[in-house]
Scaffold this motif. Structure first.
Motif, PDB file in Angstrom:
ATOM      1  N   ILE A   1       0.841  -1.210   0.000  1.00 55.87           N
ATOM      2  CA  ILE A   1       0.000   0.000   0.000  1.00 55.87           C
ATOM      3  C   ILE A   1       0.872   1.254   0.000  1.00 55.87           C
ATOM      4  N   SER A   2       1.986   1.213   0.708  1.00 56.98           N
ATOM      5  CA  SER A   2       2.911   2.341   0.746  1.00 56.98           C
ATOM      6  C   SER A   2       3.381   2.702  -0.659  1.00 56.98           C
ATOM      7  N   GLU A   3       3.713   1.705  -1.457  1.00 55.69           N
ATOM      8  CA  GLU A   3       4.195   1.955  -2.815  1.00 55.69           C
ATOM      9  C   GLU A   3       3.085   2.511  -3.700  1.00 55.69           C
ATOM     10  N   LEU A   4       1.880   1.979  -3.570  1.00 58.87           N
ATOM     11  CA  LEU A   4       0.749   2.489  -4.352  1.00 58.87           C
ATOM     12  C   LEU A   4       0.463   3.951  -4.018  1.00 58.87           C
ATOM     13  N   GLY A   5       0.512   4.288  -2.733  1.00 56.47           N
ATOM     14  CA  GLY A   5       0.277   5.665  -2.313  1.00 56.47           C
ATOM     15  C   GLY A   5       1.341   6.612  -2.834  1.00 56.47           C
ATOM     16  N   ASN A   6       2.594   6.173  -2.789  1.00 52.27           N
ATOM     17  CA  ASN A   6       3.690   7.008  -3.261  1.00 52.27           C
ATOM     18  C   ASN A   6       3.560   7.297  -4.758  1.00 52.27           C
ATOM     19  N   ARG A   7       3.140   6.290  -5.524  1.00 51.69           N
ATOM     20  CA  ARG A   7       2.936   6.497  -6.966  1.00 51.69           C
ATOM     21  C   ARG A   7       1.817   7.514  -7.221  1.00 51.69           C
ATOM     22  N   LYS A   8       0.751   7.387  -6.422  1.00 53.28           N
ATOM     23  CA  LYS A   8      -0.366   8.327  -6.562  1.00 53.28           C
ATOM     24  C   LYS A   8       0.086   9.752  -6.248  1.00 53.28           C
ATOM     25  N   ALA A   9       0.888   9.913  -5.193  1.00 57.42           N
ATOM     26  CA  ALA A   9       1.340  11.240  -4.780  1.00 57.42           C
ATOM     27  C   ALA A   9       2.156  11.916  -5.871  1.00 57.42           C
ATOM     28  N   LYS A  10       2.897  11.132  -6.649  1.00 56.43           N
ATOM     29  CA  LYS A  10       3.736  11.708  -7.702  1.00 56.43           C
ATOM     30  C   LYS A  10       2.906  12.420  -8.765  1.00 56.43           C
ATOM     31  N   LYS A  11       1.632  12.061  -8.880  1.00 57.71           N
ATOM     32  CA  LYS A  11       0.749  12.756  -9.821  1.00 57.71           C
ATOM     33  C   LYS A  11       0.423  14.175  -9.341  1.00 57.71           C
ATOM     34  N   PHE A  12       0.789  14.477  -8.086  1.00 54.16           N
ATOM     35  CA  PHE A  12       0.546  15.797  -7.518  1.00 54.16           C
ATOM     36  C   PHE A  12       1.864  16.539  -7.267  1.00 54.16           C
ATOM     37  N   SER A  13       2.931  16.118  -7.900  1.00 53.39           N
ATOM     38  CA  SER A  13       4.206  16.828  -7.766  1.00 53.39           C
ATOM     39  C   SER A  13       4.095  18.200  -8.417  1.00 53.39           C
ATOM     40  N   ARG A  14       5.015  19.090  -8.082  1.00 55.67           N
ATOM     41  CA  ARG A  14       4.923  20.450  -8.644  1.00 55.67           C
ATOM     42  C   ARG A  14       5.089  20.434 -10.163  1.00 55.67           C
ATOM     43  N   PHE A  15       5.833  19.474 -10.690  1.00 57.05           N
ATOM     44  CA  PHE A  15       6.015  19.403 -12.142  1.00 57.05           C
ATOM     45  C   PHE A  15       4.725  18.981 -12.836  1.00 57.05           C
TER      46      PHE A  15
END
Length: 348
Positions: free
Chosen positions: A315-329
Motif C-alpha cells: 500500500i505504501s508503494e501504491l500511495g507514493n505512486r499516486k502522490a507523484k501525480k501531484f508533484s509540482r512538475f
C-alpha cells in the motif's frame, strides 16, 4: 506574459512553488498578505503592497487590501474562499484576463454573498477548483464551467527509500486541526480499543486539543504531541510515521476536499487510512485504505495491517505512486495548459 499571483490570507506559502517555476517563461509577481500559522490566528504582514482595512464583523477583524499600479496580462487569485478580499483585488488591479482558484467546498448564499458573487462572476474569466468538490461548488455559484488545478506536494515530502514496517512497534500519525470535524473524538475511541502495541505521533492545535491530551496522559500509550508544526517541517513528522490516520467528518459548514495531509503522507510512504469524506474516496481509492466513519471498521483494518506487515509495503508503494501525480512538475503542466488555452490567445 506579465502575471500577478495573489494568495489569500490562509494560503500555504509553499503554494507559491508552482508559480515560481513559471518565472522561467513569464514575468511573474507573487504576493500573499499574511504568513500561514493555522487556526485563524495568523500574524499580519504589511508586505508587497497590502494594507489593512478594519472590519469588526469579519472573522479576523480586517480585510487585506491590495492596490497595484502596474497592469497585468493575467491575474491569478489563488485558493480564494474569502470574498471581501477577492472584491478588493479585482476592483483595484488592472488586468486583461483573470483566473480564480477556489477551495470553497460548501455552497453558501446570503444577500451580502450574492452581491459579491455577481461582481466576481463578471470580473473572473475562469474558475478552477482544487478538486471535484470545489469545482462543483464554483460552477453552482458562478454558473460557469470550471477546471481543476490541485494543490501540489512539495519535493521535500517525497521519500525514496522504503519505510521499515518490520520493526517491533509501528507508529500511528494524526495531524491537522484538532477539532471534532477532523475526527479527534473518533481517534480517542480508536486508541482506547486498539490492542496492538504501538506509538502515536500527533501534530496540530484546536478546540479539542485538551480532550486529546488528557486522554493520552491518562492512558498507557506512548505518544508524542508536537502542537502546531510549520508546514515546511511536516516532512519530518511524516517520516517518523508508519500509518497515517485521516478521520475527517463532513459537517454542514465544512467538508474535506483534496486532503492535503493524505497526499503528503503518501508522498512520504506512509500507509493512509482515511474516512470517506467528500472528495477523498474519489481521489485516493486504490492507493489508500478508505473506510466509513466507524471505529470498528478502522480498528479492523489496523489489525489486518499489524498482522500482515507485507501489505504495508504494497500500500505504501501504491500511495507514493499516486502522490507523484501531484508533484509540482505535474501541477505545473496543468497550470501551463490552462494559460495556453485560456489566456495566451487573448492577450496578443
Amino acid at each position: 506574459m506579465k502575471m500577478l499571483v495573489v494568495g489569500h490570507m490562509h494560503s500555504n506559502p509553499q503554494n507559491r512553488e508552482v508559480f515560481q517555476m513559471l518565472m522561467e517563461e513569464h514575468e511573474v509577481k507573487i504576493t500573499y498578505p499574511k504568513k500561514w500559522i493555522g487556526e485563524f490566528e495568523e500574524r499580519y504582514f504589511d508586505e508587497n503592497g497590502f494594507k489593512k482595512i478594519k472590519f469588526p464583523f469579519t472573522k479576523n477583524g480586517y480585510i487585506p487590501f491590495l492596490k497595484e499600479k502596474d497592469e497585468y496580462d493575467l491575474l491569478w487569485i489563488d485558493e480564494e474562499p474569502y470574498l471581501p478580499q477577492t472584491y478588493f483585488i479585482l476592483k483595484n488591479v488592472r488586468y486583461k484576463k483573470s483566473i480564480l482558484r477556489g477551495a470553497q467546498n460548501i455552497l453558501k448564499r446570503d444577500f451580502f454573498r450574492n452581491i459579491l458573487y455577481d461582481f466576481v462572476k463578471k470580473r473572473v474569466d475562469l474558475f478552477v477548483g482544487v478538486g471535484e468538490g470545489s469545482k462543483d461548488v464554483l460552477e453552482k455559484i458562478f454558473e460557469k464551467e470550471s477546471k481543476i488545478v490541485p494543490l501540489h506536494v512539495p519535493d521535500e515530502f517525497f521519500l525514496n527509500e522504503d519505510k521499515n514496517f518490520s520493526k517491533e512497534r509501528l507508529t500511528l500519525g494524526f495531524a491537522g486541526r484538532l477539532e471534532e470535524s477532523k475526527g479527534v473524538f473518533l481517534l480517542i475511541e480508536i486508541l482506547k480499543n486498539f490492542k496492538y502495541d504501538f506509538k502515536i505521533k500527533i501534530a496540530g492545535k484546536g478546540k479539542c486539543e485538551k480532550n486529546l491530551i488528557e486522554f493520552l496522559k491518562s492512558s498507557k500509550i506512548e505518544f508524542q504531541f508536537l502542537g502546531y508544526v510549520d508546514h515546511e517541517k511536516m516532512k519530518d513528522f511524516y517520516r517518523d510515521v508508519d500509518i497515517f490516520l485521516n478521520l475527517s467528518k463532513d459537517t454542514p459548514l465544512w467538508k474535506e476536499q483534496q486532503g492535503r495531509t493524505i497526499i503528503e503522507a503518501m508522498a512520504s510512504k506512509c500507509v493512509v487510512i482515511s474516512t470517506k469524506s467528500f472528495d477523498i474516496e474519489k481521489n485516493y481509492k486504490g492507493s489508500a485504505i478508505i473506510v466509513d466513519y466507524d471505529k470498528d471498521e478502522i480498528i479492523k483494518n489496523l489489525n489486518a495491517l499489524f498482522e500482515n506487515r507485507e501489505k504495508l509495503y504494497e500500500i505504501s508503494e501504491l500511495g507514493n505512486r499516486k502522490a507523484k501525480k501531484f508533484s509540482r512538475f505535474e501541477i505545473l503542466k496543468i497550470v501551463s495548459g490552462i494559460i495556453k488555452e485560456y489566456v495566451k490567445p487573448f492577450i496578443g
